[in-house]
Motif scaffolding. Sequence first.
Motif, PDB file in Angstrom:
ATOM      1  N   TYR A 190     -27.396   9.556  26.765  1.00 27.34           N
ATOM      2  CA  TYR A 190     -28.656   9.423  26.018  1.00 27.34           C
ATOM      3  C   TYR A 190     -29.378  10.771  25.946  1.00 27.34           C
ATOM      4  CZ  TYR A 190     -33.505   8.206  24.994  1.00 27.34           C
ATOM      5  OH  TYR A 190     -34.757   8.165  24.451  1.00 27.34           O
ATOM      6  N   THR A 191     -29.404  11.498  27.071  1.00 31.30           N
ATOM      7  CA  THR A 191     -30.110  12.784  27.101  1.00 31.30           C
ATOM      8  C   THR A 191     -29.464  13.791  26.159  1.00 31.30           C
ATOM      9  OG1 THR A 191     -30.677  12.367  29.422  1.00 31.30           O
ATOM     10  CG2 THR A 191     -30.943  14.616  28.615  1.00 31.30           C
ATOM     11  N   VAL A 192     -28.126  13.835  26.148  1.00 32.87           N
ATOM     12  CA  VAL A 192     -27.435  14.749  25.228  1.00 32.87           C
ATOM     13  C   VAL A 192     -27.708  14.350  23.782  1.00 32.87           C
ATOM     14  CG1 VAL A 192     -25.183  15.590  24.465  1.00 32.87           C
ATOM     15  CG2 VAL A 192     -25.660  15.336  26.903  1.00 32.87           C
ATOM     16  N   SER A 193     -27.700  13.061  23.497  1.00 29.33           N
ATOM     17  CA  SER A 193     -27.990  12.602  22.129  1.00 29.33           C
ATOM     18  C   SER A 193     -29.406  12.956  21.714  1.00 29.33           C
ATOM     19  CB  SER A 193     -27.793  11.082  22.044  1.00 29.33           C
ATOM     20  OG  SER A 193     -26.484  10.721  22.400  1.00 29.33           O
ATOM     21  N   LEU A 194     -30.312  12.968  22.688  1.00 26.53           N
ATOM     22  CA  LEU A 194     -31.707  13.278  22.393  1.00 26.53           C
ATOM     23  C   LEU A 194     -31.933  14.769  22.176  1.00 26.53           C
ATOM     24  CD1 LEU A 194     -34.716  12.339  22.278  1.00 26.53           C
ATOM     25  CD2 LEU A 194     -34.783  12.683  24.753  1.00 26.53           C
ATOM     26  N   LEU A 195     -31.229  15.615  22.929  1.00 25.33           N
ATOM     27  CA  LEU A 195     -31.558  17.042  22.956  1.00 25.33           C
ATOM     28  C   LEU A 195     -30.541  17.945  22.265  1.00 25.33           C
ATOM     29  CD1 LEU A 195     -32.783  17.312  26.679  1.00 25.33           C
ATOM     30  CD2 LEU A 195     -34.167  16.975  24.614  1.00 25.33           C
ATOM     31  N   ARG A 196     -29.369  17.429  21.942  1.00 20.25           N
ATOM     32  CA  ARG A 196     -28.342  18.291  21.381  1.00 20.25           C
ATOM     33  C   ARG A 196     -27.865  17.759  20.027  1.00 20.25           C
ATOM     34  NH1 ARG A 196     -30.430  21.059  24.340  1.00 20.25           N
ATOM     35  NH2 ARG A 196     -29.609  22.285  26.085  1.00 20.25           N
ATOM     36  N   PRO A 197     -27.136  18.564  19.250  1.00 20.70           N
ATOM     37  CA  PRO A 197     -26.680  18.134  17.921  1.00 20.70           C
ATOM     38  C   PRO A 197     -25.827  16.874  17.973  1.00 20.70           C
ATOM     39  CG  PRO A 197     -26.415  20.510  18.181  1.00 20.70           C
ATOM     40  CD  PRO A 197     -26.786  19.977  19.524  1.00 20.70           C
ATOM     41  N   THR A 198     -25.810  16.169  16.873  1.00 19.47           N
ATOM     42  CA  THR A 198     -25.101  14.893  16.790  1.00 19.47           C
ATOM     43  C   THR A 198     -23.608  15.059  17.050  1.00 19.47           C
ATOM     44  OG1 THR A 198     -26.721  14.133  15.159  1.00 19.47           O
ATOM     45  CG2 THR A 198     -24.656  12.928  15.275  1.00 19.47           C
ATOM     46  N   ARG A 199     -23.035  16.144  16.567  1.00 20.64           N
ATOM     47  CA  ARG A 199     -21.592  16.352  16.736  1.00 20.64           C
ATOM     48  C   ARG A 199     -21.213  16.417  18.217  1.00 20.64           C
ATOM     49  NH1 ARG A 199     -21.583  20.282  13.944  1.00 20.64           N
ATOM     50  NH2 ARG A 199     -21.711  21.962  15.477  1.00 20.64           N
ATOM     51  N   VAL A 200     -22.001  17.129  19.010  1.00 21.33           N
ATOM     52  CA  VAL A 200     -21.721  17.267  20.446  1.00 21.33           C
ATOM     53  C   VAL A 200     -21.881  15.928  21.157  1.00 21.33           C
ATOM     54  CG1 VAL A 200     -22.464  18.399  22.578  1.00 21.33           C
ATOM     55  CG2 VAL A 200     -22.410  19.684  20.434  1.00 21.33           C
ATOM     56  N   SER A 201     -22.975  15.240  20.869  1.00 24.74           N
ATOM     57  CA  SER A 201     -23.218  13.964  21.547  1.00 24.74           C
ATOM     58  C   SER A 201     -22.179  12.916  21.164  1.00 24.74           C
ATOM     59  CB  SER A 201     -24.634  13.461  21.222  1.00 24.74           C
ATOM     60  OG  SER A 201     -24.784  13.225  19.826  1.00 24.74           O
ATOM     61  N   ALA A 202     -21.685  12.956  19.926  1.00 23.16           N
ATOM     62  CA  ALA A 202     -20.666  11.991  19.503  1.00 23.16           C
ATOM     63  C   ALA A 202     -19.375  12.180  20.297  1.00 23.16           C
ATOM     64  CB  ALA A 202     -20.400  12.127  18.015  1.00 23.16           C
ATOM     65  N   VAL A 203     -18.983  13.438  20.544  1.00 20.94           N
ATOM     66  CA  VAL A 203     -17.778  13.715  21.339  1.00 20.94           C
ATOM     67  C   VAL A 203     -17.938  13.166  22.750  1.00 20.94           C
ATOM     68  CG1 VAL A 203     -16.374  15.546  22.352  1.00 20.94           C
ATOM     69  CG2 VAL A 203     -17.122  15.720  19.967  1.00 20.94           C
ATOM     70  N   LEU A 204     -19.089  13.383  23.356  1.00 20.19           N
ATOM     71  CA  LEU A 204     -19.322  12.896  24.709  1.00 20.19           C
ATOM     72  C   LEU A 204     -19.395  11.374  24.753  1.00 20.19           C
ATOM     73  CD1 LEU A 204     -21.894  15.549  25.989  1.00 20.19           C
ATOM     74  CD2 LEU A 204     -19.477  15.335  26.571  1.00 20.19           C
ATOM     75  N   ALA A 205     -19.878  10.750  23.684  1.00 20.51           N
ATOM     76  CA  ALA A 205     -19.906   9.285  23.627  1.00 20.51           C
ATOM     77  C   ALA A 205     -18.484   8.720  23.603  1.00 20.51           C
ATOM     78  CB  ALA A 205     -20.678   8.825  22.398  1.00 20.51           C
ATOM     79  N   VAL A 206     -17.614   9.322  22.807  1.00 20.36           N
ATOM     80  CA  VAL A 206     -16.214   8.880  22.752  1.00 20.36           C
ATOM     81  C   VAL A 206     -15.534   9.098  24.104  1.00 20.36           C
ATOM     82  CG1 VAL A 206     -13.966   9.316  21.693  1.00 20.36           C
ATOM     83  CG2 VAL A 206     -16.032   9.264  20.280  1.00 20.36           C
ATOM     84  N   LEU A 207     -15.825  10.233  24.741  1.00 21.99           N
ATOM     85  CA  LEU A 207     -15.227  10.525  26.053  1.00 21.99           C
ATOM     86  C   LEU A 207     -15.668   9.501  27.095  1.00 21.99           C
ATOM     87  CD1 LEU A 207     -13.609  12.345  27.936  1.00 21.99           C
ATOM     88  CD2 LEU A 207     -15.663  13.793  28.191  1.00 21.99           C
ATOM     89  N   LEU A 208     -16.938   9.155  27.106  1.00 20.13           N
ATOM     90  CA  LEU A 208     -17.434   8.179  28.066  1.00 20.13           C
ATOM     91  C   LEU A 208     -16.796   6.806  27.828  1.00 20.13           C
ATOM     92  CD1 LEU A 208     -19.276   7.386  30.379  1.00 20.13           C
ATOM     93  CD2 LEU A 208     -21.131   7.051  28.719  1.00 20.13           C
ATOM     94  N   ALA A 209     -16.657   6.423  26.586  1.00 18.30           N
ATOM     95  CA  ALA A 209     -16.023   5.142  26.280  1.00 18.30           C
ATOM     96  C   ALA A 209     -14.572   5.119  26.775  1.00 18.30           C
ATOM     97  CB  ALA A 209     -16.078   4.890  24.777  1.00 18.30           C
ATOM     98  N   ALA A 210     -13.870   6.244  26.596  1.00 17.79           N
ATOM     99  CA  ALA A 210     -12.476   6.316  27.051  1.00 17.79           C
ATOM    100  C   ALA A 210     -12.399   6.235  28.573  1.00 17.79           C
ATOM    101  CB  ALA A 210     -11.842   7.609  26.556  1.00 17.79           C
ATOM    102  N   LEU A 211     -13.303   6.924  29.276  1.00 19.59           N
ATOM    103  CA  LEU A 211     -13.309   6.879  30.737  1.00 19.59           C
ATOM    104  C   LEU A 211     -13.625   5.483  31.243  1.00 19.59           C
ATOM    105  CD1 LEU A 211     -15.164  10.235  31.549  1.00 19.59           C
ATOM    106  CD2 LEU A 211     -12.706   9.754  31.722  1.00 19.59           C
ATOM    107  N   TRP A 212     -14.571   4.847  30.580  1.00 24.91           N
ATOM    108  CA  TRP A 212     -14.959   3.492  30.991  1.00 24.91           C
ATOM    109  C   TRP A 212     -13.775   2.524  30.802  1.00 24.91           C
ATOM    110  CZ3 TRP A 212     -20.582   1.634  29.981  1.00 24.91           C
ATOM    111  CH2 TRP A 212     -20.807   0.401  30.578  1.00 24.91           C
TER     112      TRP A 212
END
Length: 386
Positions: free
Chosen positions: A90-112
Motif C-alpha cells: 500500500y505504501t509503495v502504491s501511495l508514494l511511488r509510480p504505478t509501474r513500480v507498485s504493480a510489479v511489487l503487487a504481482v510479486l507479493l501475490a506470487a509469494l503468497w
Amino acid sequence: MRLRPFTTDLLLALGQVAALVLIGPSANGIGWTPLDTQGYGLGLLVILPTLARSKAPITVCLVTYSVWVVYILAGYWPVVTSFGPLLCLYTVSLLRPTRVSAVLAVLLAALWAFGSLLTLDDSFIPSVVAQCVCFNAMVWRMGYLARRSQELARRTRAEQQEKARRAVVEERGRIARELHDVVAHHMSVISVQAGLAKFVFDSDAKTARAALGTISGTSAEALEEMRRMLRVLRAQEDGGEVPDAPMPGLARIGEMTDRVRAGGVPVEFRVVGTPRPIASGVELCAYRVVQEALTNVLKHARQASATVELHYHHDHIEVSVTDDGEGVIQDRVERGRGHGLIGMRERAKLYGGTISIGPRSSGGFAVRLTLPTSARAAPPGDDVTE
C-alpha cells in the motif's frame, strides 16, 4: 488531532504484534506449524521494517518480502504476518509510480500463492489463487486511489494559490485605478484654484486666500488617500493585513461638490429618499463615479453648471451627474478615450450595477449609475449603455 507519520507507523506495528500474538496460536488448529520462539522471532522481523516504510518504501517492501519468505519456508501460517507485506505494498502504491507498485503487487501475490501451496492440497488451489489476486489487487488499488487523491489535492491547492495570486494582481490594478481617480480629481481642483489665485492675487486678496485654502485642504486630502493606498499595496506585498482606514463613501459627496463649487463650477447636490447604511464597496463605487464625472466637468465643461442627485430606493440607489455644457465630453465617449470613463464602466460591472454615459436631449451630458444596496458580484454581460 493529526498524528505524526512515525507515530502512525508505530501504532500500526503494535497492531501487527497484537495480531501475531492473538492469531498465531490458532495456526496449529488448521494444519500449520504452531508458532514457537523462532516463529514469533521471524514474525517480529517481518513487522519491524514497516516502521521505516514512509522513508524508504521500496527498500522496506523488498526487505519485508524477503523476511516473509523465510517465515513461510519455515512452515508457518502466512496469514498471521501478511499485514506487514500488504502495508508495504500500500505504501509503495501511495508514494511511488504505478509501474513500480504493480510489479511489487504481482510479486507479493506470487509469494503468497507459493507459501500457501507448500502445505495445502490441490483442491484449495483455486481458493488460494483468488485470495492472492483479490487481496493484493484491492490493496494496490487503494494505494493508487489515495495517491491520485493526493495529487488532485495538490493540484487544487496550486490552482487556489494561483487564483489568489491573480486576485491580488487584479486588486492591485483596481487600486492603481483608485489612485488615478483620486489624483486626477484633486489635481484638477488644485489646478483650477491655483489659476484663480494667480488671476486675483493682486486685485482680490480675499478670493485668493480662499483659493489657497482650498488648495491646501485638497492637497492634504489627496496625500492622505495616496498614503492609504500605498499602505494597502505594501500590506499585500508583505502578506500583512490590509489597513481598515475608511474609504470615501456617500457621506462625502457633499464635500466633493463643495470643492468643485469652489473650483468655479456651480454644482447642486440633492438627496432624494431616506439615507440608510449601504455596503461600503457600493458607497465607494458611487463616490468614485461621481468624482470622475465631476472631474470631467472641471476639465472639459468649465462654463457649465452641474447637478448631482443621490436617490435612495428600496433595494438600490441611483446616482446621477448632469451638466449643461457643450459636447466635449460626448466627443471623448464617442472616440472611446479616457481611463476615467472605462473606470466608471468597470466599477458598475464589479458591483452588479448599470451605468449610462452620454449626452442629454436637452443639451449637456449625463452620467447615471444604478447600484444594488449590497456589494454583490456583477452578472455576466454588458451593463453599460451610452
